[in-house]
Every structure is written in structure tokens, then in C-alpha cells.
Design an enzyme around this catalytic site. Structure first.
Site, PDB file in Angstrom:
ATOM      1  N   HIS A 185       0.837  -1.196   0.000  1.00  0.00           N
ATOM      2  CA  HIS A 185       0.000   0.000   0.000  1.00  0.00           C
ATOM      3  C   HIS A 185       0.869   1.241   0.000  1.00  0.00           C
ATOM      4  O   HIS A 185       1.916   1.253   0.642  1.00  0.00           O
ATOM      5  CB  HIS A 185      -0.931   0.016   1.228  1.00  0.00           C
ATOM      6  CG  HIS A 185      -2.108   0.898   1.027  1.00  0.00           C
ATOM      7  ND1 HIS A 185      -2.068   2.247   1.288  1.00  0.00           N
ATOM      8  CD2 HIS A 185      -3.349   0.633   0.550  1.00  0.00           C
ATOM      9  CE1 HIS A 185      -3.242   2.769   0.987  1.00  0.00           C
ATOM     10  NE2 HIS A 185      -4.038   1.816   0.531  1.00  0.00           N
TER      11      HIS A 185
ATOM     12  N   ASP B   1      -7.879  -5.387  -0.498  1.00  0.00           N
ATOM     13  CA  ASP B   1      -8.399  -6.296  -1.524  1.00  0.00           C
ATOM     14  C   ASP B   1      -8.124  -7.770  -1.238  1.00  0.00           C
ATOM     15  O   ASP B   1      -8.647  -8.635  -1.937  1.00  0.00           O
ATOM     16  CB  ASP B   1      -7.804  -5.919  -2.886  1.00  0.00           C
ATOM     17  CG  ASP B   1      -8.262  -4.545  -3.318  1.00  0.00           C
ATOM     18  OD1 ASP B   1      -9.476  -4.311  -3.274  1.00  0.00           O
ATOM     19  OD2 ASP B   1      -7.418  -3.707  -3.658  1.00  0.00           O
TER      20      ASP B   1
HETATM   21  C1  LIG Z   1      -0.535  -0.880  -3.917  1.00  0.00           C
HETATM   22  C2  LIG Z   1       0.704  -0.569  -4.727  1.00  0.00           C
HETATM   23  C3  LIG Z   1       0.248  -0.093  -6.119  1.00  0.00           C
HETATM   24  C4  LIG Z   1       1.487   0.525  -4.038  1.00  0.00           C
HETATM   25  O1  LIG Z   1       2.404   1.005  -4.949  1.00  0.00           O
HETATM   26  P1  LIG Z   1       3.651   1.899  -4.548  1.00  0.00           P
HETATM   27  O2  LIG Z   1       3.416   2.698  -3.355  1.00  0.00           O
HETATM   28  O3  LIG Z   1       4.031   2.616  -5.791  1.00  0.00           O
HETATM   29  O4  LIG Z   1       4.743   0.840  -4.149  1.00  0.00           O
HETATM   30  P2  LIG Z   1       5.750   0.169  -5.135  1.00  0.00           P
HETATM   31  O5  LIG Z   1       5.005  -0.542  -6.212  1.00  0.00           O
HETATM   32  O6  LIG Z   1       6.758   1.187  -5.572  1.00  0.00           O
HETATM   33  O7  LIG Z   1       6.427  -0.889  -4.152  1.00  0.00           O
HETATM   34  C5  LIG Z   1       7.708  -0.770  -3.568  1.00  0.00           C
HETATM   35  C6  LIG Z   1       8.453  -2.049  -3.859  1.00  0.00           C
HETATM   36  O8  LIG Z   1       7.739  -3.159  -3.315  1.00  0.00           O
HETATM   37  C7  LIG Z   1       7.346  -4.060  -4.350  1.00  0.00           C
HETATM   38  N1  LIG Z   1       5.957  -4.438  -4.163  1.00  0.00           N
HETATM   39  C8  LIG Z   1       4.962  -3.656  -3.698  1.00  0.00           C
HETATM   40  N2  LIG Z   1       3.805  -4.334  -3.674  1.00  0.00           N
HETATM   41  C9  LIG Z   1       4.110  -5.566  -4.131  1.00  0.00           C
HETATM   42  C10 LIG Z   1       3.330  -6.710  -4.348  1.00  0.00           C
HETATM   43  N3  LIG Z   1       2.012  -6.712  -4.090  1.00  0.00           N
HETATM   44  N4  LIG Z   1       3.938  -7.817  -4.827  1.00  0.00           N
HETATM   45  C11 LIG Z   1       5.254  -7.827  -5.091  1.00  0.00           C
HETATM   46  N5  LIG Z   1       6.036  -6.762  -4.921  1.00  0.00           N
HETATM   47  C12 LIG Z   1       5.466  -5.650  -4.430  1.00  0.00           C
HETATM   48  C13 LIG Z   1       7.473  -3.258  -5.642  1.00  0.00           C
HETATM   49  O9  LIG Z   1       7.720  -4.081  -6.764  1.00  0.00           O
HETATM   50  C14 LIG Z   1       8.614  -2.327  -5.340  1.00  0.00           C
HETATM   51  O10 LIG Z   1       9.810  -3.040  -5.545  1.00  0.00           O
HETATM   52  P3  LIG Z   1      11.130  -2.324  -6.156  1.00  0.00           P
HETATM   53  O11 LIG Z   1      11.529  -1.311  -5.135  1.00  0.00           O
HETATM   54  O12 LIG Z   1      12.099  -3.467  -6.299  1.00  0.00           O
HETATM   55  O13 LIG Z   1      10.712  -1.737  -7.451  1.00  0.00           O
HETATM   56  C15 LIG Z   1       1.600  -1.826  -4.846  1.00  0.00           C
HETATM   57  O14 LIG Z   1       1.923  -2.294  -3.560  1.00  0.00           O
HETATM   58  C16 LIG Z   1       0.950  -2.908  -5.680  1.00  0.00           C
HETATM   59  O15 LIG Z   1       1.052  -2.883  -6.909  1.00  0.00           O
HETATM   60  N6  LIG Z   1       0.242  -3.901  -5.043  1.00  0.00           N
HETATM   61  C17 LIG Z   1      -0.412  -4.945  -5.759  1.00  0.00           C
HETATM   62  C18 LIG Z   1      -1.737  -4.460  -6.340  1.00  0.00           C
HETATM   63  C19 LIG Z   1      -2.777  -4.230  -5.272  1.00  0.00           C
HETATM   64  O16 LIG Z   1      -3.009  -5.061  -4.411  1.00  0.00           O
HETATM   65  N7  LIG Z   1      -3.439  -3.067  -5.365  1.00  0.00           N
HETATM   66  C20 LIG Z   1      -4.480  -2.679  -4.430  1.00  0.00           C
HETATM   67  C21 LIG Z   1      -4.072  -1.478  -3.625  1.00  0.00           C
HETATM   68  S1  LIG Z   1      -5.174  -1.149  -2.301  1.00  0.00           S
END
Ligand SMILES: CC(C)(COP(=O)(O)OP(=O)(O)OC[C@H]1O[C@@H](n2cnc3c(N)ncnc32)[C@H](O)[C@@H]1OP(=O)(O)O)[C@@H](O)C(=O)NCCC(=O)NCCS
Length: 365
Positions: free
Chosen positions: A258, A315
């Protein structure tokens, strides 16, 4: 040159009175009330709180619930539209059309007064469950059902979808789902909606902007992804290999992580407890056990490799509940929207009340 915050991370864009999040401590409040307390209320009361800004008294709640019940019905034309729409893998595509058509049939569509907008909020909150149930039944060649006024918002939705009254535990689960999904500050769909509202576009248009943004797999679409993952993993013993395989390929595991919470999402905690309850009632606890194992493996892998754990988001366990409630994956994002629509309308009104067009800058390269 000013520093650019990719994804606007940490940027505070506006003041709001609607919800408060403390991501470090895992606190969420709607209009000053803790999510744990809200989870024990009805969706009618919580949506009233969001839309009107205060907890209703007994008479206000009775009048509001009665109004929602009369607005649950959709007319024959709308039923025909739902039949024609016949969505593919994502029911939200039809829901988007249904809201568009509702706007065109609404004589108050272009009336942007607070009173007219509150009427629109009631119509949308009341009709979304009916639209989704009708489109689902039409697609499956089943006769659409009329709403049952004796049932709560959540129980009526399950009844209209499945054709049978839910158990008390199932009704509690779906009601909690709507409440916990109702509002979450400047998440992507709400921000998109506020941008649309800031141009003084009408409330239906703003809601559709929010709905379209909810669809993405990194936002509301993740719920569908979790449901598919639960089937793919199938048994608890596969969770470890599944996670390791995905992480090795830098693929996201849906339902984890998140932007704001660095601690356990308080909604997840409540959803997890509820998921355990529905699983127990069902008798087959496999989906719940698969989910728990996925949570453990993700926690361990992130802590070991990155020095910081990752937690399930809103979710994750909600998707487990949907599996037990027999809500098909293609409906998951739309069912999320049933809850979220009250938060969206609240943000829409807040934007209109204290408006300045939202228009950031880009750095030209
Ligand atoms: C929610 C979300 C979009 C937040 O995005 P964000 O704040 O931009 O965080 P990031 O995607 O930059 O995550 C930081 C790191 O953790 C990793 N990470 C975060 N969530 C992850 C997940 N669910 N699975 C695997 N890796 C994850 C990212 O790949 C990133 O790695 P990196 O530094 O090697 O690139 C992200 O956690 C995600 O895509 N989750 C899965 C989709 C989801 O469940 N969405 C519903 C949100 S309520």
C-alpha cells in the site's frame, strides 16, 4: 527545477473532512469515527455519515433507509440496457454504461445544486447493487429479481444476485465489505473523481471518472486478481512456491502493499476475521488457509530480502470473502464500487464546495 515526486507520493493536495489515515499506526477514520466502530454499523448509516457529514439519528436513518429502498428499483429500459450490454470478462464495463444511462434518464443530471446532488447520491447508492445483479442474471440467462425491501443493503444484493437469501453471517460479511470499501481519502479513483469535479463537470461524470480508475489491477481491480490467485494456488502447500516464483520474476502479488500503510491495514484485520467466520460456516476452509499461507510467505520474504515486511491490503481478505459468497471474479471490481460510491459522492460535494480547478504542471524533457 522543482523535485518531481513520481506517483505524487507523499504530496498533500487538499484539505478534507471526510476521512483520516495514519499509515504508520494503521488508523482509519471516516468523519472522525474509527473504522472498527464503523464496521459494526449498517451500510445505510455509514453512507449517510459520508454523504451528509454526520451520524443520523433514529428518524433520519429510518427516512434515509426507506428512501434508498424505493430507489433500489430500476426501470424496464435500464433492464433492457443491462441485457444488451452483456459484458465480457469485466462487469465494470457494463456498470459504466449503466451509470451513464442513469445520468441521461435523470431529470436533475445538469442540476449541480447540493440538493440535486444528494438525490443523485441516493440514486446511485441504491441502484448500483440492482444494476450489477440484473446484468449478472441477464448474462446467465436467469430472470432478474425485484429488490426485497425487508433485507438490508448487503443482504438484498446477495439475494438479487444469487436468488436466495444469504445466511446471517453472509449478510454480515457483505455489509462489512461495503462499509470497509466505502472511503479511503485520496486513493487513485477518488483523486480522478476530484479532478473531474474540479472542472465543475456534473456528479455522474465525476463518478464515472472514479469508476474507470477503480478498474485498474493496481487499484480496485486487484480484488479480482486475488480471487484468480486463490484458485491458481488452490491448496495451502502451494503458497510458498507461488510467491517465490512470482517474486523471482519481479511480478506483483495482488492484494499486498500500500502506498500509505506501512503497518497492517486496519480494514484487512477486520476482513481477515470475517473471512475466517465465513470459511468456518462454509465448512471448507481451503481458500482461507491458502490466503493465510500467502500472507505468511509474503511477510517472511519481504522482511528477509528488503528488511521491511509487506501486509495484505483491503483487496486481499475481501477477495477471500467473495469466494465464499460465490461472487464471481468478473463482478469483484463492480462490487467494490457498490461500497465506494458513497465515499466518491462525498468527495464530489466537498470539491464543489471549496473548488479550485486541479491542474498541476509537468516538467518538459
Ligand atoms: C498498492 C501498490 C500499487 C502501491 O504502490 P507503490 O506505493 O508505488 O509501491 P511500489 O510498487 O513502488 O512498491 C515498492 C516495492 O515493493 C514491491 N511491491 C509492492 N507491492 C508488491 C506486491 N504486491 N507484490 C510484489 N512486490 C510488491 C514493488 O515491486 C517495489 O519493488 P522495487 O523497489 O524493487 O521496485 C503496490 O503495492 C501494488 O502494486 N500492489 C499490488 C496491487 C494491489 O493489491 N493493489 C491494491 C491497492 S489497495
Amino acid at each position: 527545477m522543482q523535485e518531481i515526486k513520481k506517483g505524487l507520493e507523499g504530496i498533500v493536495a487538499l484539505d478534507t473532512r471526510i476521512s483520516f489515515i495514519d499509515g504508520m499506526q494503521g488508523i482509519l477514520r471516516y468523519r472522525g469515527i474509527d473504522i472498527e466502530q464503523l464496521a459494526g454499523m449498517t451500510y445505510d448509516a455509514v453512507s449517510y455519515l459520508l454523504v451528509n457529514g454526520e451520524i443520523p439519528n433514529e428518524q433520519e436513518l429510518a427516512a434515509y433507509s426507506a428512501r434508498l429502498k424505493t430507489e433500489r428499483r430500476i426501470n424496464g429500459e435500464m433492464t433492457d440496457i443491462m441485457r444488451i450490454c452483456n459484458y465480457g470478462s469485466e462487469a465494470l464495463d457494463s456498470l459504466r454504461t449503466a451509470i451513464s444511462c442513469t445520468a441521461q434518464m435523470d431529470y436533475e443530471n445538469d442540476n449541480n445544486s447540493l440538493e440535486a446532488n444528494k438525490n443523485k447520491a441516493i440514486r446511485l447508492i441504491a441502484k448500483l447493487p440492482t444494476m450489477i445483479a440484473v446484468m449478472y442474471r441477464c448474462k446467465n440467462g436467469e430472470i432478474p429479481l425485484q429488490p426485497d425491501d425487508d433485507l438490508s443493503h448487503g443482504a438484498n444484493f446477495l439475494y438479487m444476485l444469487r436468488g436466495e437469501e444469504p445466511s446471517a453471517i453472509e449478510a454480515e460479511a457483505i455489509e462489512k465489505d461495503f462499509i470497509l470499501s466505502a472511503e479511503h481519502e485520496l486513493n487513485p479513483s477518488t483523486f480522478a473523481l476530484r479532478i473531474a469535479a474540479s472542472t465543475l463537470a456534473d456528479a455522474y461524470s465525476a463518478i464515472i471518472a472514479g469508476l474507470c480508475t477503480l478498474k485498474g489491477p493496481l487499484h480496485g481491480g486487484a480484488r479480482k486478481g486475488v480471487m484468480e490467485m486463490l484458485d491458481e494456488v488452490a491448496v495451502p502447500e502451494n503458497a510458498n512456491d507461488y510467491v517465490l516464483y512470482k517474486l523471482a520474476r519481479k511480478q506483483k502479488i495482488m492484494g499486498f502493499g500500500h502506498r500509505v500503510y506501512r503497518n497492517y491495514d486496519p480494514r484487512s484485520r477486520i476482513f481477515k476475521e470475517m473471512a475466517k467466520k465465513v470459511a468456518k460456516e462454509n465448512g471448507d476452509t481451503t481458500y482461507y488457509e491458502v490466503a493465510e499461507n500467502l500472507e505468511h510467505v509474503m511477510y517472511r520474504e519481504f522482511l528477509e530480502v528488503r528488511g521491511r515486511p509487506i501486509y495484505p491490503n483491503v483487496d486481499f481478505y475481501s477477495a477471500v470473502i467473495y469466494k465464499y459468497l460465490q461472487i464471481p471474479p468478473e463482478l469483484a471490481t463492480s462490487v467494490f464500487a457498490i461500497g465506494r460510491v458513497s465515499g466518491w459522492t462525498a468527495h464530489c460535494f466537498e470539491q464543489y464546495t471549496d473548488n479550485r480547478v486541479i491542474r498541476p504542471r509537468a516538467h518538459y524533457v
